[in-house]
Design a protein around this motif. Structure first.
Motif: not given
Length: 454
Positions: A61-63, A74-76, A110-115
């Motif tokens: 997901l990140v570097r 992907a998370f969309q 980062i993902l724009g999704v509530p985690i």
């Protein structure tokens, strides 16, 4: 160097693939697309998920602090119009330098999704189950808010390397500028240290190595002289065995596994004996995957998804941790399901096969952890390797496609047996977005974005 079969055998019916085959496979996977969210892709009805995702973070997901472009895309595909996940998702990282909530906040950004923190497994998360150590004085090594992390996990008397160094300033002599100007005895003696907990790589390796060795060679009383009779040494619990990890640099960086190699070799050079671990946590430990599966089940229950979760898809970038761990847990599930009714044992065999370091779920971990997690219910765990991190397809595959063996160095931990089959991914894809597309297709899953719960 070990001569082994290439770790690339399970993609096309078990046939090994050379560089050309790999490029074709990655291209094909990149072209795989799940039906558009909300469409059935052939008339199938929206599915209740019977599978879950286990995402690695670094290299997937990140570097470093830089998001990988495919991650947000992907998370969309994994959320509905209300921002709710359509499939249970847990993030399994070997990072251990922060609290779960901070990592969840970083992922949300980062993902724009509530985690939530309940979707995050840090390398140290399973330590919550080692309750017999929670009331003991333990030395903790790593970086970040160590005392906060230790207390969050349940440890009541944690002592950091800095506290130890301040109490016994004569122990840290490598850096001349940090040597005490005035010699004095400690004003307050620390309680006897009864265990060492390694959270992750520290900043000052020389200080941590010296003081941990002092604690081990004095039976937990570092202010006293070393004595060789202190063996077996006090328990050592280690999190995160990654030899290397992928940040922004072009090549992998040292991880906590490298620090552990240093500690093990210094201890053996001084004593002539092996450093022993009470427990090893983080990927590829089966205990970590069992804990992650528990969180997947809890997530599904909260969403009122009635069907059991049968398949876990572990997506990672490192053959020696992500793929090895997922395949090892799959072996555990297959063995458990083949002898239903009997209690499983988590085993980690030493690389050379001359002895085994067996961690019994009944003997080595508190009995209460089984009540907390409940038995594993998944039937299999599939490994999916992405090409955006540690794994480099151009160096892992033999240049001569006629060759059936390659020179491979095992980067896993000393106490894990190297089995070539365990570093063979079930699937290889270019990135995490292609992984989601592939898994949706494999599961014939047609999400309906307008459905909050099924």
């Amino acid at each position: 160097m070990r001569r082994v079969l290439p770790p690339l055998r399970r993609w096309l019916g078990g046939r090994p693939a050379g560089p050309t085959g790999l490029r074709r496979l990655c291209s094909a996977a990149a072209g795989l697309a799940a039906p558009p969210p909300g469409e059935s892709g052939g008339g199938t009805k929206p599915n209740i998920p019977t599978f879950g995702f286990l995402f690695d973070i670094d290299g997937v997901l990140v570097r470093g602090k830089t998001p990988i472009p495919a991650a947000k895309k992907a998370f969309q595909k994994l959320v509905n119009s209300q921002g709710q996940l359509l499939v249970p998702v847990v993030f399994v990282t070997n990072a251990g330098n922060c609290l779960r909530q901070k990592k969840a906040d970083q992922l949300s950004h980062i993902l724009g999704v509530p985690i939530s923190q309940d979707q995050v497994v840090m390398s140290h998360s399973p330590l919550r189950m080692f309750k017999r150590y929670h009331d003991k004085c333990v030395l903790v090594s790593g970086q970040g808010p160590l005392l906060d992390i230790a207390k969050y996990l349940g440890f009541c008397q944690p002592v950091t390397i800095d506290i130890l160094r301040e109490t016994y300033p004569l122990l840290d002599m490598v850096d001349h500028d940090r040597r005490p100007k005035v010699l004095h005895l400690p004003a307050v003696e620390l309680p006897k240290i009864e265990a060492v907990v390694l959270f992750g790589e520290p900043v000052r390796w020389e200080t941590n190595l010296q003081l941990i060795i002092d604690v081990l060679l004095t039976g937990g009383c570092p202010g006293k002289p070393h004595h060789q009779a202190s063996y077996p040494h006090i328990p050592v619990l280690a999190c995160n065995m990654d030899l290397m990890w992928m940040a922004e640099a072009q090549s992998p960086r040292f991880g906590h596994g490298t620090f552990m190699v240093c500690l093990e070799n210094i201890y053996k050079k001084i004593t002539g004996k092996e450093l022993k671990y009470e427990a090893l946590m983080g990927k590829p430990s089966e205990l970590t995957y069992h804990y992650a599966e528990y969180l997947i089940r809890m997530q599904a229950a909260q969403r009122h998804w009635k069907k059991p979760i049968h398949t876990l898809y572990a997506i990672g970038d490192n053959l020696m941790t992500d793929i090895y761990g997922a395949n090892l847990y799959n072996c555990y599930l297959e063995e458990k399901n083949s002898r239903k009714g009997s209690k499983g044992r988590i085993q980690a065999k030493v690389a050379a096969g001359t002895r085994s370091a067996t961690i019994s779920q009944d003997d080595e971990i508190d009995h209460t952890w089984q009540n907390e997690l409940a038995p594993a219910t998944a039937t299999n765990c599939r490994s999916v390797l992405v090409c955006t991190g540690v794994y480099n397809p151009h160096t892992e595959v033999p240049s001569d496609t006629r060759e059936s063996i390659t020179e491979t160095v095992f980067h896993g931990h000393r106490d894990f047996r190297f089995d070539p089959a365990l570093v063979e991914p079930d699937h290889i894809v270019p990135d995490v977005d292609a992984a989601v597309d592939l898994i949706y297709q494999l599961e014939n899953f047609a999400p309906n974005q307008d459905t909050r719960t099924f």
